[in-house]
Every structure is written in C-alpha cells, then in structure tokens.
Design an enzyme around this catalytic site. Structure first.
Site, mmCIF file in Angstrom:
data_model
loop_
_atom_site.group_PDB
_atom_site.id
_atom_site.type_symbol
_atom_site.label_atom_id
_atom_site.label_comp_id
_atom_site.label_asym_id
_atom_site.label_seq_id
_atom_site.Cartn_x
_atom_site.Cartn_y
_atom_site.Cartn_z
ATOM 1 N N ALA A 1 0.835 -1.205 0.000
ATOM 2 C CA ALA A 1 0.000 0.000 0.000
ATOM 3 C C ALA A 1 0.871 1.257 0.000
ATOM 4 O O ALA A 1 0.541 2.244 -0.671
ATOM 5 C CB ALA A 1 -0.941 -0.003 1.201
ATOM 6 N N GLY B 1 2.046 1.557 -3.510
ATOM 7 C CA GLY B 1 0.893 1.852 -4.354
ATOM 8 C C GLY B 1 0.375 3.262 -4.179
ATOM 9 O O GLY B 1 -0.143 3.865 -5.127
ATOM 10 N N ASP B 2 0.517 3.809 -2.983
ATOM 11 C CA ASP B 2 0.120 5.194 -2.738
ATOM 12 C C ASP B 2 0.913 6.128 -3.652
ATOM 13 O O ASP B 2 0.352 7.031 -4.271
ATOM 14 C CB ASP B 2 0.358 5.541 -1.266
ATOM 15 C CG ASP B 2 0.041 6.990 -0.941
ATOM 16 O OD1 ASP B 2 -1.077 7.437 -1.237
ATOM 17 O OD2 ASP B 2 0.921 7.671 -0.387
ATOM 18 N N GLY B 3 2.203 5.884 -3.764
ATOM 19 C CA GLY B 3 3.042 6.701 -4.635
ATOM 20 C C GLY B 3 2.703 6.522 -6.102
ATOM 21 O O GLY B 3 2.656 7.489 -6.868
ATOM 22 N N GLU C 1 -0.642 8.284 -6.741
ATOM 23 C CA GLU C 1 -0.502 9.742 -6.740
ATOM 24 C C GLU C 1 0.199 10.227 -8.006
ATOM 25 O O GLU C 1 -0.191 11.245 -8.586
ATOM 26 C CB GLU C 1 0.251 10.236 -5.509
ATOM 27 C CG GLU C 1 0.360 11.747 -5.519
ATOM 28 C CD GLU C 1 0.456 12.393 -4.155
ATOM 29 O OE1 GLU C 1 0.647 13.618 -4.139
ATOM 30 O OE2 GLU C 1 0.344 11.711 -3.136
#
Length: 134
Positions: free
Chosen positions: A23, A26-28, A31
């Site tokens: 996660a 995946g957040d990066g 974004e």
C-alpha cells in the site's frame, strides 16, 4: 543498475512484502498517476494542482474509485485487494471512516502489487476506468 521505473519482480519476492508495504508503494504509484492525469487533462491550474491531487488521493475518493473497479478485477487481483483491505494500519485519518480507509489501503496495495509485477497496461486500464466519469 536497477530500473525502478520498469520493475518486474518475481512473485516470491512480491509475496514477501507486507500488505502495508504494498500500500505504501501503491500510494506513490496512484498519486503519480493522478498528478499525470491532472496535468495531461488540464484539470487544474498550477496554483491548484496540489489541492486537486489531494482531492483524488484522499481515502474517501479512493474508496469511491475502488468500488468502480472491484468487479473488473481478476480473482488474483481481488485477493490482493482483500488482503490490503484487511491490513491493520496504526491510525486512520480524521477525514475518512474506517471502511473508507480500508478500501483506500486495498486500492493502494493493489496498485503497488501491479507496479512490482511490471503490469503497467493493467494499471493504466484500471486507472482509466476509475477516471471515466471525472
């Protein structure tokens, strides 16, 4: 030299990464895709790009987008999504419910997993589906 933009890790190595680790990555990925989408579609002025990006990457927005794609996920992708949803974060932001934050974490874990597998086409397909009505 490792090419961090074209990763294609073996399944065993990806499986060793925690759900929250996926996660985090995946957040990066998510974004960066949102920022690229905003710039390419002229959806915000330079002054408002950060504010616009935050609106898309906040947990409530990610949770709504996750609902749009869940039925289109393969069974393996749904398994990754479920594992991400069941991860135990240390805290939940004030602007999100526990359910929204769990769904956002699941989406981010899925994006991290796909990134590590080198599945850029699939990432683009899912992201495009989420952004269709925007």
């Amino acid at each position: 030299m490792t090419d961090y933009f074209m990763l294609d890790m073996p399944k065993e190595k990806i499986g060793a990464i925690s759900n929250l680790g996926l996660a985090h990555l995946g957040d990066g990925v998510f974004e960066l895709m949102v920022r690229s989408w905003l710039c390419l579609h002229g959806k915000a002025t330079a002054k408002g790009l950060h504010k616009a990006a935050v609106g898309y990457v906040a947990a409530p927005s990610q949770a709504r987008m996750a609902k749009k794609i869940f039925d289109a996920l393969s069974s393996e992708e749904q398994d990754v999504f479920r594992r991400g949803r069941n991860a135990s974060p240390h805290s939940i932001p004030q602007n999100a419910s526990r359910e929204e934050y769990a769904a956002a974490t699941a989406l981010e874990a899925l994006f991290g997993w796909l990134w590590l597998r080198g599945e850029r086409d699939r990432l683009n397909e899912l992201f495009g589906k989420m952004m269709e009505d925007v």
